[in-house]
Each structure stands twice: as structure tokens, then as C-alpha cells.
Design a protein around this motif. Sequence first.
Motif, PDB file in Angstrom:
ATOM      1  N   ARG A 104       9.657   0.451   5.177  1.00 24.20           N
ATOM      2  CA  ARG A 104       8.087  -0.095   4.857  1.00 24.20           C
ATOM      3  C   ARG A 104       7.201   1.154   4.360  1.00 24.20           C
ATOM      4  O   ARG A 104       7.185   2.271   4.693  1.00 24.20           O
ATOM      5  CB  ARG A 104       7.899  -0.296   6.294  1.00 24.20           C
ATOM      6  CG  ARG A 104       6.511  -1.170   6.001  1.00 24.20           C
ATOM      7  CD  ARG A 104       6.038  -1.579   7.545  1.00 24.20           C
ATOM      8  NE  ARG A 104       6.585  -2.842   8.101  1.00 24.20           N
ATOM      9  CZ  ARG A 104       6.590  -3.998   8.026  1.00 24.20           C
ATOM     10  NH1 ARG A 104       5.889  -4.456   7.183  1.00 24.20           N
ATOM     11  NH2 ARG A 104       7.331  -4.879   8.618  1.00 24.20           N
TER      12      ARG A 104
ATOM     13  N   ALA B 224       3.487   2.284   2.642  1.00 27.25           N
ATOM     14  CA  ALA B 224       2.047   2.507   2.983  1.00 27.25           C
ATOM     15  C   ALA B 224       1.284   1.180   2.608  1.00 27.25           C
ATOM     16  O   ALA B 224       0.340   0.871   3.621  1.00 27.25           O
ATOM     17  CB  ALA B 224       1.205   3.691   2.290  1.00 27.25           C
ATOM     18  N   PHE B 225       1.713   0.329   1.850  1.00 25.75           N
ATOM     19  CA  PHE B 225       1.026  -0.793   1.710  1.00 25.75           C
ATOM     20  C   PHE B 225       1.555  -1.928   2.294  1.00 25.75           C
ATOM     21  O   PHE B 225       1.106  -3.104   2.256  1.00 25.75           O
ATOM     22  CB  PHE B 225       1.332  -1.313   0.080  1.00 25.75           C
ATOM     23  CG  PHE B 225       0.761  -0.256  -1.017  1.00 25.75           C
ATOM     24  CD1 PHE B 225      -0.643  -0.386  -1.249  1.00 25.75           C
ATOM     25  CD2 PHE B 225       1.352   0.627  -1.432  1.00 25.75           C
ATOM     26  CE1 PHE B 225      -1.469   0.368  -1.944  1.00 25.75           C
ATOM     27  CE2 PHE B 225       0.747   1.333  -2.511  1.00 25.75           C
ATOM     28  CZ  PHE B 225      -0.463   1.326  -2.531  1.00 25.75           C
ATOM     29  N   GLY B 226       2.238  -1.665   3.506  1.00 22.56           N
ATOM     30  CA  GLY B 226       2.849  -2.507   4.389  1.00 22.56           C
ATOM     31  C   GLY B 226       4.085  -3.485   3.843  1.00 22.56           C
ATOM     32  O   GLY B 226       4.485  -4.572   4.488  1.00 22.56           O
ATOM     33  N   ARG B 227       4.669  -3.069   2.672  1.00 19.45           N
ATOM     34  CA  ARG B 227       5.669  -3.721   2.176  1.00 19.45           C
ATOM     35  C   ARG B 227       7.028  -3.559   2.578  1.00 19.45           C
ATOM     36  O   ARG B 227       7.132  -2.008   2.304  1.00 19.45           O
ATOM     37  CB  ARG B 227       5.647  -4.122   0.522  1.00 19.45           C
ATOM     38  CG  ARG B 227       4.202  -4.623  -0.058  1.00 19.45           C
ATOM     39  CD  ARG B 227       4.132  -5.947   0.088  1.00 19.45           C
ATOM     40  NE  ARG B 227       3.058  -6.533  -0.455  1.00 19.45           N
ATOM     41  CZ  ARG B 227       2.070  -6.852   0.022  1.00 19.45           C
ATOM     42  NH1 ARG B 227       1.819  -6.557   1.161  1.00 19.45           N
ATOM     43  NH2 ARG B 227       0.999  -7.175  -0.694  1.00 19.45           N
TER      44      ARG B 227
END
Lengths: 157, 765
Positions: free
Chosen positions: A11, A13-16
Amino acid sequence: MSHAPNFQLTRNAFGRLVFRDQWGAMQEGVVPIRGFPITNPNRGIALVDCHGHELIWIDCLADLPSDYRMLIEDELLSREFMPEIKRLYNVSSFTTPSTWKVVTDRGEVSFILKGEEDVRRLTSSSFMITDSHGIHFLIRDHLSLDRNSRKLLDHFL
Amino acid sequence: MQQFHHSSINHLSQTWREAIASQLTDGENVMAWIETDLDLQLHFAKGIVVVTNQRLLAKMYVSDIWQTWSYRQGLLLTQRDYAGIGCLELFDTHSRLAHWRYRLGSDSAVNRLIESFTQQRDSYCTASELPRIADAFIQCPACGAVLGMGQIDCPVCEKQNNVQPSTWTLLRLWRFAKPYQGRLLIGFLLTLCSTAATLVPPYLTMPLMDNVLIPYQNGHPINNELVAFYLSGLLGASVLAWMLGWARTYMLALVSERIGADLRTTTYEHLLNLSQEYFGGKRTGDLMARIGAETDRINLFLSLHLLDFATDVIMIAMTAVILISINPWLALVTLVPLPIIAWLIHLVRDRLRIGFEKVDRIWAEVNNVLADTIPGIRVIKAFAQEKREAARFRAANQRNLQINDRVNRIWSLFTPTVTLLTEVGLLVVWIFGIWQISNDEITVGVLTAFLAYIGRFYIRLDSMSRIVSITQKAAAGTKRIFDILDHVSSVPESPNPVHLNTVQGQIELRNVSFRYGTRSIAQDINLVITPGEMIGLVGHSGSGKSTLVNLICRFYDVTEGKILIDGHDIRSLPVTEYRKHIGLVLQEPFLFYGTIAENIAYGKPDATHDEIVSAARAAHAHEFILRLPHGYDSLVGERGQALSGGERQRISIARALLINPRILILDEATSSVDTTTEKDIQKALDNLVRGRTTIAIAHRLSTLQEANRLVVLDRGKVVEIGNHSELMSREGYYYRLYQAQARNVDVEDSGYAPFIEHSAAGEIK
């Protein structure tokens, strides 16, 4: 049968979710999708890229290493939304459109039922109720509801 | 409250308003806000996200902490959604800072929030003054309907949400009865008179008993004159009642039949005007049952049961008056069972109504099984599933039985109870009557008259109790009819329409987005089509081509943005007037039962034969029509002459040619036929396309090479625009699609993922 999978999942840092296949090709924004969300939620999960193209098919989540499983389960949890109705408080009228106040496994909520045809029988005891915004509410077993809820529900069956 | 200058803030609840106000600093204004209704674990929980002119604020209802982010470069607010749940995300250039979840009901509010956020951030970072944007159209945030000047609440949504039907729904039928007021009044007066006439005979039993029979028993001779007088009175009253009864029944049946017919046609007309969305969500069997069976039931109720009921009520009222005038005490005793029965009726009323609604619903379900299976009979037979379909029908019937059984259990108890009460009531009258006679308070004649009256009286009460179920059924039926009538088309007519007599054919799509249910199908499409231009829409199935066409035809309304024709929003034009400018040729042309000439002239019923023939000629349909046994008078459509796919397509092209539209839409017009037929059709189409604004969808890219521009769609977005050679030289999306098709590879795969093209290409042989 828990051998190492031939892909990597992280995962960012952009949450993806980021998927990396065995040749090193990266895909960002990967999403897990259950093949049979109602009839068999725990088997058959596909990871698809952001264009909806299938990257890999996971037969059984339990076969994956636990960190991948956590990532996938987290993602599923934040995507899937089918509140299960545990109790009906009241319905504004027995004719549609009617506003239902219910208790679900995700808290109390009220929604508008647009038409009788939005209450659909899945099996002999389970029902799917679609609200005016297209959100599905599940009643897994109407016999396990309390008496009052059953009575209210009965008007719409 | 000058800090809230966005008008919609007024809808915000007091607690939120106070909470926000406590956070604001001097000179800080709230620009937009949304209430979120889910937490990050997707549990229902209230929260709020607020955009001010200085920063973004957010708070969950249960927590006390406000999260804030001041504007700076690189801050980005976006939203995405999946299956009815939206996700609002705040990023800076390195990572995601926060996200919020919400149900899609607040979708348009979210878009406003993001828009406002972007504006505020830009103006804050560049310290420039904001231009104020005035919306030409004010739209309802919930349904997208265009609101009139000064309208705050959307009339469409309001109507849909506030329907609370009950037995009183029946009163709504008055709308249909109103034109027949006069005749109804005559019918009512006739009812009064005929009922009064039927009450004369029992009254005459009283003097007959007291003045003739009792004196005779006491030794007096029978007075023949008096007997003849009373008996002729009896006969006369009966004959009069017969005549009046005939007149009123005929009169009222006449009226109710007309009311029923009006109801049926009005409902059908209204149904035809509803948008495609409505038909998409309903099943044919159910709609047919509503218009056919329900109107018939209402009709029967009006002409028969309601009439009987009215007569009964009048009769009871009159009888009560007569009884009280004869002897108040005995009348009182006689009338005692009445409230008990009324109470009983009230008790059963609710349960019966629910029961009967269930019966109706289950009946529609039985019909639906038929409507599902009969058109699919080829599939059923091909897969040898007759047994399973029979079982499905049997199961539906079984449920029908179950529910009927349950209703009948209550219902069957009801009538005998009323009968029992009747008997008990008679007994009470006997007891009280005998006691009064023994006290010389009344004569035998009075008791006889009472018994004669209440005999009828109670019989009527018994039949009146039946009105409960019938009324409930009729009310349920009325409700189902008014469900259709109350449904406002989701492509509403503009309150102040613009009339365009001629159009140039310029079409402009401005930021068009469309969402169907929870699926976002088209996103932010911008396109200007000049008059006379031919546009080809290209893309995979599911890329939004047909949706775009449906939006341009206004079968659906855009969720966001607008479509302009010659500079006018298509929502401001009257729907039918607008569609007259559009010729549509579909993949599966639908022919109505009728002659070929009628089918060609469908869009212009007053077309001359010459016009029809020249349209057919231009559509290359003339020759094959002449080969048919009756030429242009051959019957086609269901139950008519069988035509091939190509022939039917050419008829539908002739149909489009005849109305001479400025805008032409070809939705896969040549996909369902083989290549030779396609050539014929293509020739026909060339005639059709000439000089018109044309939008063509085709799976076979080769058929679109004539197009001035090709618009390549993917996942509801425009990815490329240009003519064939431009797009080919660009070697982009279209190039891959075209290459794949030229090599006869399945387009579905190769277009999505170019990197597997090699393997796919290898598989074909």
C-alpha cells in the motif's frame, strides 16, 4: 498449500494498493473484487487494475501470506457496503415510497424504499433491499428477526 | 449569520451550524459543506466536511476534534465512488492526508464542495478575488430536475416522497368522476327515490296487521276494501321501486363505465410519457396487469359495489328514521348491534387490506413468470428447461395459494360472525318486542313491521360488511394505478419551454456526466458537433456510446453538465417537439403490427403514398417490398409477414428518412446483418446521412470511415477525437482497435490491454 504467491502487494502513501507481477510490472490502484459476494464471499477474489482488467484470481484468501491477506481484507472492508438489517424500527407507510428506520450491523440508519420491486427475494429466507440511492441492504434470514421487524417486513413480501 | 453566505447552508442543522461557527476565525466564510454519513469503517456515523475561504475543516459527530488543513499549493480534493459509496480524498503531493466516506445521496453536494475547494485554494494561493458564478439553471440536487424561478423545493422529489395512500386514495378517483357530475347527481336522486319506494311495503304490514288481521282474529270480518287498498299500495310501491331501480342502475353503470375507460386511457397515456428509466425498472407483466386488471376492478367496484353500498347506507338511514318515528325504545334496541358490527369491520379492515395487497402482488408475480418465460421460449426449449420453468410457475402459484389461504382464514370468519350477530340482534328485538306488547306499549303490527324492516336491515348490514374487502381491493388497485399516475417523468418538461421550429443541427455536449443507479457511465464529456457533420462513436461495448446517444435523444437526462442544440439546453425544449428533429435507426428495428406503408409512415402518419414510396426507394427497400404479395399493404410485425433483419432495417431507415430529421442517430444500424446486406444498407444510409448531423455507432470500424470525425470513448470518457487517418497516424487507442479488428482479433481484449496483444494475435489460428 500456502506457498509464496508470484506477485507482490503493498500500500502506498496515497492509500492505493500497488501490485507488482512476477516480471516486475507495477500497477497502482489495484482493487480486490469478490466473485460471489453473497453466495460465497470467501472464495474467488480477483485483483483488478484501475481499468477493471483482471490481474490475478485468488481462489482462497487463506492461501495467501497473512500480510497480503490483511491488505486485501482491509481494502475489501473499505469497499464493500452491504449493511445487514438486524431490526426494523418502523416504516413510514406500507405503501411505497416509504422511509425505513432500521438497525444494521453498521449502525442505525433510515433509507427510502422506492418501490415494492426493490425488495427482492434471494433465497427462501434472505432478502435484498435496494434503497433509493441503489445501496443494497441484506436481510440474511428474516426468521431470525424479532417479531415486530418480521411483521413490518411481511407487509412488503 | 453573515458568515454563511452559501444559501444551502440554511438546510444545515442547528448543532452543526453552531459547531462550525465556533471554529471560524475573523473574516472566514463558509463556502460549501457536506454532511458525511459513514465513518472510515463504513459504519453509519455523522460527520461534516466544510470548505471555507481559508481552509478545509472536518469533524465526526462523535468526536470533539476538528481536523483542519489550510490551503497551500498541491493540495487536492478528489472523489471516487463504487457501488453507491463515495470516497472523498484529500491529497498533497506526497501522500493522502485524509479521506471521508458517504452514501451517494449527497453526490452533487460533493461535486459542489470539490469545485468550491479548488476555487478557494487557487484564489487563496494567488490571493486574487473570486469571480462569482451565476448558474443559468438551478437544478434540484436530488433528481436533477430544472427548478423554476424562486423554487427552492423540487416539485418532482416532493411528490415522490410524500405519497401516503390509504382507503382515502379512492377519493382521488373524483378527478375522473368530475366530468360526469350531472349524471351522478341524477343517479343519486334516483337512488334516493327507489330506496324510499322499497321501504313502503314493510310500513304497510303494520296497518295490515293491526287493522285487518288482528281484528279478524278478535271476531271482526275482513274489510275487503281496506285489504285491496293496502295490497295495491304494496304492489304499486314494488313496481315503482322496480322502475326507479332500473333507471338508477343503468344511469350509474353508464357513468362508471365511462370513468373506468377514462382512467384506463389516462393511465396509458401517462405511462407512454414516462421516461425509459421507468420502463427499465418495471416488468411488462406487472404494468399490463395494472392497466388491464386493476382498472377493471375499480370499474366493477364503482358500478356495482359502491352503488350497492350507497343504497344500503341510504336505506339504513331511512329505516332508522322510520323505526324511531314508530317507537324510539324498540328502535334503540334494534340499532344496538350496529356499532358492534362497525367495530368488527374496523378490526378486520387493516388485516384484510394488507392481505389483499399481498394477493395482488403475488398475482403480479405469477404474471411475471409468464411474461418472463413466454418470450424466452426458444431458450427454454433449447436448454431443455421446461420442467424447471414449470416448477417456477408452480412455486409462484403455490405462494399465491399460501397467501390466499391466509387471507381467507380471516375473511371466512368475518361473514359468519356478522350473520351470527344479525341473529342475535333479531332475538333481542323479539324479546324486547314481546315484553313491550305484554305491557301494551306497542301493537303486534308494530313488532311485525319492525321485524320486516330489520330483516332487510340486517341482510343489508351483512352485505355491507362485504364492502370492506371490496373497498380495500379497489383502494389497493387505485393506489397501484395512481402509482403510475403520480410518477413524474424523470425527463421532466421544462416549466417555460423554448420552441424551436427549425434546427440547424448543432449539438454541443458540455461537461456531460451521467450516472445510472450507482454506476457512473459517462464522465465529463465535451464535444461540439457542427451542423451536417457526421460523427462516429467508437469504443468497446460498455464504453458509453449508447448512453451518449440516449442522452442526446433525451431518453435520460444528464446527471451533470448540459447538452445544447443550436445553443439551447435540450431540457428547455418540449420533449416530443425536440425528438421530432431526431431520426433514430436502431440495431434491432421494431416493426409494429400493420402494413409496411403504415410502418414507414410511423413518424409522420399523414404522409402521402408518393412520400412513402420515395422514402422506401431511398432506403433501398422499394424493390423487396414490391416482391411481397401485397406490396406496401403487406402486413408485418408480430403476427405479420416474416422479414429478414436487413429488410426490417431498411424499413426502419425509410421510416427515419420520411420524417426528414435534421439530426440522425444510427445505433449499430448495420451490426445485426451479414456483410452483403450491410452493403445494401450502407447505400441506403448514405442517402439518409446526406446533409444531416449524424451520430453513428458501429462495431465494425470500416463502416465509419466516411465520418468527418471519430470520437473514441473508453469507460465513459472521450479518449481521442479525429478522422480516420489522423487517428491512425496517432497510433493510439483507435489505431489499436482498428488493427485488432483488421486482424479479426476479439476487440474486447486487445483494446483494453495492449501488452497482451501479441499473445492474443497468436491465438486466432
